[in-house]
Design an enzyme around this catalytic site. Structure first.
Site, PDB file in Angstrom:
ATOM      1  CG  PHE A  14      -1.853  -1.097   1.325  1.00  0.00           C
ATOM      2  CD1 PHE A  14      -3.082  -1.036   0.699  1.00  0.00           C
ATOM      3  CD2 PHE A  14      -1.526  -2.244   2.045  1.00  0.00           C
ATOM      4  CE1 PHE A  14      -3.978  -2.089   0.774  1.00  0.00           C
ATOM      5  CE2 PHE A  14      -2.413  -3.301   2.127  1.00  0.00           C
ATOM      6  CZ  PHE A  14      -3.642  -3.227   1.492  1.00  0.00           C
ATOM      7  CB  ILE A  72       1.091  -5.551   5.380  1.00  0.00           C
ATOM      8  CG1 ILE A  72       0.030  -6.535   5.895  1.00  0.00           C
ATOM      9  CG2 ILE A  72       0.498  -4.252   4.854  1.00  0.00           C
ATOM     10  CD1 ILE A  72      -0.969  -6.991   4.902  1.00  0.00           C
ATOM     11  CD  GLU A  73       6.473  -2.657  -0.267  1.00  0.00           C
ATOM     12  OE1 GLU A  73       7.215  -1.733  -0.655  1.00  0.00           O
ATOM     13  OE2 GLU A  73       6.167  -3.626  -0.986  1.00  0.00           O
ATOM     14  CB  ILE A  74       3.255   0.878   4.633  1.00  0.00           C
ATOM     15  CG1 ILE A  74       2.244   0.012   5.393  1.00  0.00           C
ATOM     16  CG2 ILE A  74       2.742   2.292   4.408  1.00  0.00           C
ATOM     17  CD1 ILE A  74       0.886  -0.095   4.784  1.00  0.00           C
TER      18      ILE A  74
END
Length: 170
Positions: free
Chosen positions: A86, A130-132
């Site tokens: 994201f 999850i990657e930000i």
């Protein structure tokens, strides 16, 4: 017949990802309170437990594992593993919030031609990564034949203006 070489299946966008969960309730809590998704109606004809969530133009479909006790949880945060990414408005704000929430994460920085992309990686309750990132800093440059693209509409407008200026100068 319409040429479909660049889009043979006539795709429009990413619709959703599905994530198998040990506990749908725990995953709903994570995806709503950490990532900002909200529950949406799910077809009542499904004969298995799950939930649908939506935000940012995509859906996340949570699927209750048929054998939750047999699920292995990944503990190592490996940026080279499967993940969903994201883009965010402020990496500093994201990192501060992850610290406040007590979420373990790994920070990484990528550099390409003087452009820097910061990334934060962490796991959902079942070990799905999850990657930000601020990936919209990095233009999407096709390997052949197309114009430069960007991950964000704002940067796409800036890049398009630069391409027009470069073209005019030639």
């Amino acid at each position: 017949m319409k040429d479909t070489a660049g889009n043979p299946l006539h795709l429009k966008s990413l619709n959703h990802i599905s994530v198998v969960c040990k506990s749908v309730e725990e995953s709903i809590d994570f995806y709503t309170n950490v990532l900002g998704f909200f529950p949406i109606r799910r077809p009542g004809s499904f004969d298995f437990d799950g939930a649908w969530l939506f935000n940012y133009g995509i859906g996340i479909h949570l699927l209750q594992s048929e054998k939750p006790d047999n699920m292995t949880k990944k503990l190592e945060i490996n940026p080279k593993d499967n993940h969903i990414s994201f883009q965010c408005e402020s990496m500093g704000a994201v990192e501060k919030k992850l610290k406040e929430m007590g979420i373990t994460y790994k920070r990484q920085r990528v550099e390409e031609g003087g452009i820097y992309v910061d990334q934060l990686f962490f796991h959902d309750p079942d070990g799905f990564m999850i990657e930000i990132c601020n990936c919209d800093n990095l233009p999407v440059i096709p390997l052949a034949g197309e114009m430069v693209r960007s991950c964000s509409r704002l940067n796409l407008d800036i890049i398009s203006q630069k391409q027009i200026q470069t073209f005019v100068q030639l």
